[in-house]
Design a protein around this motif. Structure first.
Motif, short mmCIF file in Angstrom:
data_model
loop_
_atom_site.label_atom_id
_atom_site.label_comp_id
_atom_site.label_asym_id
_atom_site.label_seq_id
_atom_site.Cartn_x
_atom_site.Cartn_y
_atom_site.Cartn_z
N GLY A 184 -5.32 9.02 -2.16
CA GLY A 184 -5.41 8.23 -0.94
C GLY A 184 -4.59 6.96 -1.04
O GLY A 184 -3.71 6.84 -1.90
N VAL A 185 -4.87 6.02 -0.16
CA VAL A 185 -4.12 4.77 -0.14
C VAL A 185 -4.38 3.98 -1.42
O VAL A 185 -5.52 3.77 -1.82
N LEU A 186 -3.28 3.57 -2.06
CA LEU A 186 -3.37 2.85 -3.33
C LEU A 186 -2.70 1.49 -3.18
O LEU A 186 -1.49 1.41 -2.95
N PRO A 187 -3.44 0.39 -3.29
CA PRO A 187 -2.83 -0.94 -3.26
C PRO A 187 -2.22 -1.30 -4.61
O PRO A 187 -2.84 -1.07 -5.65
N LEU A 188 -1.01 -1.85 -4.58
CA LEU A 188 -0.34 -2.33 -5.79
C LEU A 188 -0.15 -3.83 -5.64
O LEU A 188 0.46 -4.28 -4.68
N SER A 189 -0.68 -4.59 -6.58
CA SER A 189 -0.64 -6.05 -6.48
C SER A 189 0.11 -6.68 -7.63
O SER A 189 -0.04 -6.27 -8.78
N ILE A 190 0.92 -7.69 -7.31
CA ILE A 190 1.63 -8.47 -8.31
C ILE A 190 0.69 -9.57 -8.80
O ILE A 190 0.18 -10.35 -8.00
N ASN A 248 0.84 -1.20 0.00
CA ASN A 248 0.00 0.00 0.00
C ASN A 248 0.87 1.25 0.00
O ASN A 248 1.73 1.41 0.87
N VAL A 249 0.65 2.12 -0.97
CA VAL A 249 1.35 3.40 -1.04
C VAL A 249 0.32 4.52 -0.93
O VAL A 249 -0.88 4.29 -1.05
N HIS A 293 -0.97 -8.21 8.21
CA HIS A 293 -1.97 -8.45 7.17
C HIS A 293 -2.71 -7.14 6.92
O HIS A 293 -2.89 -6.34 7.85
N PRO A 294 -3.15 -6.89 5.68
CA PRO A 294 -3.85 -5.62 5.38
C PRO A 294 -5.06 -5.36 6.27
O PRO A 294 -5.42 -4.20 6.49
N SER A 347 3.53 0.99 3.06
CA SER A 347 4.74 0.31 2.61
C SER A 347 5.98 1.03 3.14
O SER A 347 5.99 2.25 3.31
N ILE A 348 7.03 0.28 3.38
CA ILE A 348 8.28 0.84 3.86
C ILE A 348 8.80 1.94 2.96
O ILE A 348 9.50 2.85 3.42
N ILE A 349 8.44 1.92 1.68
CA ILE A 349 8.95 2.97 0.79
C ILE A 349 8.36 4.33 1.15
O ILE A 349 8.98 5.36 0.87
N ASP A 350 7.18 4.35 1.76
CA ASP A 350 6.61 5.62 2.20
C ASP A 350 7.51 6.25 3.25
O ASP A 350 7.78 7.45 3.23
N LEU A 351 7.98 5.43 4.18
CA LEU A 351 8.88 5.91 5.23
C LEU A 351 10.21 6.36 4.64
O LEU A 351 10.71 7.44 4.97
N ILE A 352 10.77 5.57 3.76
CA ILE A 352 12.08 5.86 3.19
C ILE A 352 12.06 7.14 2.36
O ILE A 352 12.94 8.00 2.50
#
Length: 205
Positions: free
Chosen positions: A50-56, A44-45, A158-159, A186-191
């Motif tokens: 707003g919050v956007l889920p990205l799924s593989i 989730n980013v 879990h989400p 997601s950790i990328i939001d923090l980074i």
């Protein structure tokens, strides 16, 4: 905390890495059955909407139960391009995007056949960004209930769930003028928003 056991995850949420940096031994469950609608193939980013889920996307399998090590990624669509464009749109103006975007975006192109291997590349790259050395160990078998010296988070990160003691201390997020603080993305939001202070945040009680 001496031992923690986690599932595989795609750009895992902040609480996932908070658990890693506090553990002496980190185990990734390699003998579970794949579970849909989880962080195993989703992150989730925070986008402008707003919050956007990205799924593989995962290749279809006729078996109801499939070992996580056997789950293959479906590369028949342009999902990698979509994910990278979404991340650029969401964090392109964040303060640390310029420093970490290449490694994070290139991680999406690692093209591993299996989801477990794909995620492992991403998690290891995130640990490099955090400047945190950790050995990620695969489990050797499936154990339903672990001893008390294990923190078993396989069903808890879990989400639709959250850890009770998770640190929800706000930090300035992209689009903070539109939304109240959203914890545990997601950790990328923090980074992308805290950069070199990310590890300090993860170590907060």
């Amino acid at each position: 905390m001496s031992n923690v056991i986690l599932t595989t995850a795609y750009f895992p949420p902040i609480e996932y890495f908070k658990s890693i940096v506090r553990a002496e031994n980190i185990f990734i469950e390699a003998f579970e059955n794949y579970s849909r609608q989880s962080y195993r193939n989703r992150c989730n980013v925070l986008s402008c909407n707003g919050v956007l889920p990205l799924s593989i996307p995962i290749t279809k399998n006729n078996n109801i139960k499939q070992n996580i090590l056997d789950v293959q990624i479906d590369y028949s669509t342009y999902w990698q391009r979509i994910h990278k464009n979404a991340i650029i749109s969401a964090y392109g103006k964040s303060p640390f995007f310029i420093y970490y975007s290449d490694l994070i975006l290139n991680s999406i192109d690692n093209n591993k056949k299996y989801l477990f291997d794909f995620n492992l590349v991403i998690i290891e790259n995130i640990l490099k960004i955090l400047n945190f050395k950790a050995e990620l160990k695969k489990t050797n078998s499936f154990i339903k209930n672990y001893e008390t010296n294990f923190l078993d988070l396989r069903c808890h990160i879990h989400p639709k769930q959250s850890i009770n003691n998770f640190n929800k201390t706000p930090y300035i997020q992209t689009f903070n003028d539109r939304f109240e603080f959203i914890p545990n993305l997601s950790i990328i939001d923090l980074i992308f928003n805290l950069g070199t202070d990310s590890l300090l945040y993860l170590n907060q009680k």
